[in-house]
Design a protein around this motif. Structure first.
Motif, PDB file in Angstrom:
ATOM      1  N   GLU A 335       0.836  -1.206   0.000  1.00 19.29           N
ATOM      2  CA  GLU A 335       0.000   0.000   0.000  1.00 19.29           C
ATOM      3  C   GLU A 335       0.870   1.254   0.000  1.00 19.29           C
ATOM      4  O   GLU A 335       0.521   2.249  -0.648  1.00 19.29           O
ATOM      5  CB  GLU A 335      -0.920  -0.008   1.230  1.00 19.29           C
ATOM      6  CG  GLU A 335      -1.882   1.174   1.292  1.00 19.29           C
ATOM      7  CD  GLU A 335      -2.813   1.285   0.086  1.00 19.29           C
ATOM      8  OE1 GLU A 335      -3.272   2.412  -0.190  1.00 19.29           O
ATOM      9  OE2 GLU A 335      -3.061   0.261  -0.582  1.00 19.29           O
ATOM     10  N   TYR A 336       1.984   1.213   0.696  1.00 17.83           N
ATOM     11  CA  TYR A 336       2.932   2.329   0.669  1.00 17.83           C
ATOM     12  C   TYR A 336       3.384   2.576  -0.783  1.00 17.83           C
ATOM     13  O   TYR A 336       3.448   3.720  -1.236  1.00 17.83           O
ATOM     14  CB  TYR A 336       4.145   2.025   1.558  1.00 17.83           C
ATOM     15  CG  TYR A 336       5.164   3.139   1.637  1.00 17.83           C
ATOM     16  CD1 TYR A 336       5.187   4.014   2.707  1.00 17.83           C
ATOM     17  CD2 TYR A 336       6.099   3.318   0.615  1.00 17.83           C
ATOM     18  CE1 TYR A 336       6.121   5.043   2.771  1.00 17.83           C
ATOM     19  CE2 TYR A 336       7.045   4.339   0.667  1.00 17.83           C
ATOM     20  CZ  TYR A 336       7.050   5.191   1.740  1.00 17.83           C
ATOM     21  OH  TYR A 336       7.967   6.225   1.794  1.00 17.83           O
ATOM     22  N   ARG A 338       1.781   1.742  -3.536  1.00 14.17           N
ATOM     23  CA  ARG A 338       0.657   2.254  -4.335  1.00 14.17           C
ATOM     24  C   ARG A 338       0.517   3.765  -4.156  1.00 14.17           C
ATOM     25  O   ARG A 338       0.303   4.501  -5.124  1.00 14.17           O
ATOM     26  CB  ARG A 338      -0.636   1.549  -3.938  1.00 14.17           C
ATOM     27  CG  ARG A 338      -0.715   0.100  -4.368  1.00 14.17           C
ATOM     28  CD  ARG A 338      -2.122  -0.462  -4.257  1.00 14.17           C
ATOM     29  NE  ARG A 338      -2.132  -1.889  -4.508  1.00 14.17           N
ATOM     30  CZ  ARG A 338      -2.072  -2.458  -5.708  1.00 14.17           C
ATOM     31  NH1 ARG A 338      -2.003  -1.692  -6.790  1.00 14.17           N
ATOM     32  NH2 ARG A 338      -2.082  -3.758  -5.835  1.00 14.17           N
ATOM     33  N   LYS A 339       0.616   4.214  -2.922  1.00 13.96           N
ATOM     34  CA  LYS A 339       0.484   5.651  -2.664  1.00 13.96           C
ATOM     35  C   LYS A 339       1.657   6.423  -3.262  1.00 13.96           C
ATOM     36  O   LYS A 339       1.475   7.519  -3.811  1.00 13.96           O
ATOM     37  CB  LYS A 339       0.401   5.884  -1.147  1.00 13.96           C
ATOM     38  CG  LYS A 339      -0.909   5.406  -0.544  1.00 13.96           C
ATOM     39  CD  LYS A 339      -0.949   5.647   0.963  1.00 13.96           C
ATOM     40  CE  LYS A 339      -2.275   5.196   1.548  1.00 13.96           C
ATOM     41  NZ  LYS A 339      -2.326   5.372   3.026  1.00 13.96           N
ATOM     42  N   GLY A 342       1.154   6.499  -7.061  1.00 15.42           N
ATOM     43  CA  GLY A 342      -0.160   6.936  -7.537  1.00 15.42           C
ATOM     44  C   GLY A 342      -0.119   8.259  -8.310  1.00 15.42           C
ATOM     45  O   GLY A 342       0.852   8.992  -8.287  1.00 15.42           O
TER      46      GLY A 342
END
Length: 342
Positions: A335-336, A338-339, A342
Motif C-alpha cells: 500500500e505504501y 501504491r500511494k 499513484g
C-alpha cells in the motif's frame, strides 16, 4: 452456454451497465481469466516480494507461501529455494539449520564465538557438510517435472516468478549443482538467480561463465558491504552478472549516492530489494516503511518516471508487531508503494 457465459461475465465484473458495451464483450474472456487475481504492477513498476518475508509464518510449505503471496496482493515474486525444493522432494535436514545460519553469520561478521558456541558450530558444520552431500546427490537425479508443476501452480494463481534463490551457487557447489539451479530457475520462468555476493572474483567469473552457458542471469545481493563500485568487477567479467541491489542496506552502510548508483546501473539491475532502514547516525534500524531513512518514495517514482524495468522486491525485515503477521505487514508495504506511485 450463452446464459452461462453471460452469468460469468456479470459475476466477474459486477457492473451490469457495462454488459451492453460491444468493446467490453470482446475483452470478456480475458477479464474472466484475470478475475480475483493479484496485480502489483503499479503505473509501470512491478512490485514483488521475496518469500523470505514470510519466514515468521507457521507453515513454510510451498502451497502456504503461495497463499501468503496472494493474500498480500502480490503478482510477482523472488522465490527462496527451500519451499520449492522441498516440494520437489529434496531431503529435509535433521539438524537445526537456523542455528547453523546464526552461528555462521556471527562468525562471518567478525564476532567471536564463545567456547560453547564454537563447539556447537563445529558439530553443526559436520552435519551441514553431510547434508550438503545428500542434497547434491538428490539434485543430480531430480525430476524437473516438479518445477514445471510449480510454474503452472503460480501462473494459474496469477503470480509470476522473476527470481530463484536456492542454496546452490556457493564456492563449495559443483558446476553440476550450479547448472541444476539455473535449469530449475529457467523452468520456473525466472530471468535470474540470486545469491549473496561471494566476495570472490574467481567465483563471480565462474558463475558468470556458467550463466552465459545456461542463458541465466546472476543477481548478486549485498548487505552493508555494498558500495558504488561493489559490482564493477563482476559486471566486467560477464554480461550475465548483475545486481540484486538492496536499497535499505545501502542506506545503513552510510552511503548517500544511491539514486546515482541506480541510474548508472539500471540496465544491470535484475531486481532490487526495498526496505526502510536508518542511516548509521540514527542507529541502522529496520523500521516500518516511512519511518526510516531510505528514500523509498523518491526511488519508486524514479523507477516509474524513467521506466526502469527491473522489479522492486518487498523484503520484510522490520519486527512484525504482536497484533499482526507477515502477510498484513507485506500488505502495508504494498500500500505504501501504491500511494508513492499513484
Amino acid at each position: 452456454m450463452k446464459n452461462r457465459r453471460e452469468f460469468l461475465i456479470k459475476s466477474a465484473l459486477g457492473v451490469g451497465g457495462l454488459i451492453t458495451a460491444p468493446s467490453w464483450l470482446h475483452g470478456a474472456p480475458a477479464i474472466i481469466k484475470s478475475f480475483n487475481k493479484p496485480n502489483s504492477l503499479i503505473n509501470g513498476v512491478q512490485i514483488g516480494t521475496i518469500t523470505y518475508s514470510y519466514r515468521s509464518m507457521p507453515d513454510q510449505s510451498l502451497e502456504a507461501n503461495l497463499k501468503y503471496i496472494l493474500d498480500s496482493g502480490i503478482s510477482a515474486v523472488e522465490l527462496m529455494g527451500e519451499p520449492v525444493e522441498y516440494f520437489a522432494g529434496m531431503p529435509t535436514p535433521e539438524f537445526d539449520r537456523r542455528r547453523g545460519f546464526q552461528l555462521g553469520w556471527k562468525q562471518r561478521s567478525g564476532e567471536s564465538l564463545s567456547s560453547d558456541e564454537q563447539a556447537e558450530w563445529t558439530e553443526l558444520r559436520k552435519e551441514m557438510d553431510a547434508y550438503g552431500k545428500q542434497v547434491a546427490e538428490w539434485r543430480s537425479n531430480v525430476d524437473f517435472k516438479k518445477f514445471e508443476q510449480v510454474k503452472k501452480m503460480f501462473k494459474d494463481a496469477g503470480v509470476g516468478i522473476y527470481a530463484f534463490k536456492p542454496n546452490a551457487f556457493n564456492q563449495s557447489n559443483s558446476d553440476a549443482e550450479i547448472a541444476y539451479g539455473m535449469k530449475a530457475a529457467k523452468i520456473l520462468g525466472a530471468s535470474h538467480v540470486t545469491l549473496e555476493h561471494p566476495d570472490d572474483d574467481a567465483h563471480t567469473l565462474r558463475l558468470g561463465k556458467l550463466g552465459e552457458k545456461h542463458k541465466m542471469g546472476i543477481g548478486y545481493h549485498g548487505h552493508e558491504q555494498q558500495t558504488f563500485t561493489f559490482w564493477d568487477t563482476a559486471l566486467e567479467q560477464s554480461s550475465k552478472n548483475g545486481l540484486n541491489f538492496d536499497s535499505g542496506h545501502y542506506v545503513a552502510a552510510g552511503h548517500t549516492d544511491m539514486m546515482e548508483l541506480i541510474q548508472k546501473q539500471n540496465k544491470h539491475i535484475y531486481s532490487m530489494h526495498i526496505k526502510d532502514r536508518q542511516a548509521p547516525a540514527n542507529g541502522k534500524g529496520n523500521l516500518p516503511w516511512g519511518q526510516g531513512d531510505t528514500p523509498l518514495k523518491e526511488l519508486l517514482t524514479m523507477m516509474r518516471d524513467k521506466k526502469f524495468k527491473f522489479p522492486a522486491t518487498i523484503e520484510l525485515e522490520y519486527e512484525v508487531p504482536a497484533n499482526s503477521d507477515a502477510v498484513a505487514e507485506v500488505q502495508k508495504c504494498l500500500e505504501y508503494c501504491r500511494k508513492a506511485l499513484g
